[in-house]
Design an enzyme around this catalytic site. Sequence first.
Site, short mmCIF file in Angstrom:
data_model
loop_
_atom_site.label_atom_id
_atom_site.label_comp_id
_atom_site.label_asym_id
_atom_site.label_seq_id
_atom_site.Cartn_x
_atom_site.Cartn_y
_atom_site.Cartn_z
N SER A 145 -1.31 -0.72 -6.80
CA SER A 145 -1.22 -0.10 -5.47
C SER A 145 -2.45 0.73 -5.14
CB SER A 145 0.03 0.77 -5.38
OG SER A 145 1.20 0.00 -5.58
N HIS A 157 -1.82 6.00 -4.49
CA HIS A 157 -2.12 5.54 -3.13
C HIS A 157 -3.21 6.41 -2.50
CE1 HIS A 157 2.22 3.71 -2.74
NE2 HIS A 157 1.51 3.20 -3.74
#
Length: 296
Positions: free
Chosen positions: A199, A245
């Site tokens: 991610s 993230h």
Amino acid sequence: MTTPEFTSNRDNFCYRHPDRQSFVLCQRCMRTICPECQTQAPVGVICPECMSADRKNRTPAQKKAARRWRGGGATMAMTRGGKPVVTYALLAVTSFIGLVQLIPGFKEPIIQALGFFAPFLYPNLFAVPFEPWRLLTVLLVHGSFIHLALNMLALWMLGQSLEPMLGRTRYLALYLISGLGGSVMVAILAPGSWTVGASGAIFGLLASLLIIGRHIGANVTGILVILGINFAFGFFAGGISWQAHLGGAIVGALVALIYVKTKRREQRTLQIVLLSAVVVLLIVVVAFVPPLILLS
């Protein structure tokens, strides 16, 4: 065996090279084209004639955007790209490891071997070995099949646009440095948690697409909305590392900014120096900041 009916059907051969068998159609005119005549499009491939017509029919805004990105020597990266082989390679390796994880008894050992856990960077503080490669191997392992599928879908979609635009080496550097940024942010903000997944790198690709799109004058509102929604979702859904993230997005945006500011051929050395500086900075930060936090 080839039959007379097959050879007599011209739809089975490239319209520009009648001696070359092919079953690939131009997505615009639907004529058969061989590999030499294929140009990668956002969806499928198009033939040289349709490519030429497409260029003639571009709006002034589209032409301006293309000139702004090509202006300093990025034309080679855009035209040589062809198939996004780096994206395909990343998909293949990551998916293979993810599928092996589905075999009973393999999931946890693979996560324990490749997942990111900050204490493995500081053997003098914890009774664990020094394993710095986890900063990047974390990109290869996932917590579930859904986790893997969503990340690989995002990688495939983003890679189709970014890799031909940047070129394979720059694209791979963007992916890896963004992933490193995600791991560094986890080490700073959540040093006691295990993290898995690509991610961080995916958010780096998404943020870079936002920066590059803004630079060439494209409408980036949709990208900004997607980035914001996905980032906010990490705060409300359990088990998601929003720290990765955040780190991946920040570093991906920084790498993209370096690319757009040093895209001329004579700036290639400067580009490499700046990218190296980003990597060195990340390594210095992860080496010194988390220990200070853990000891405070």
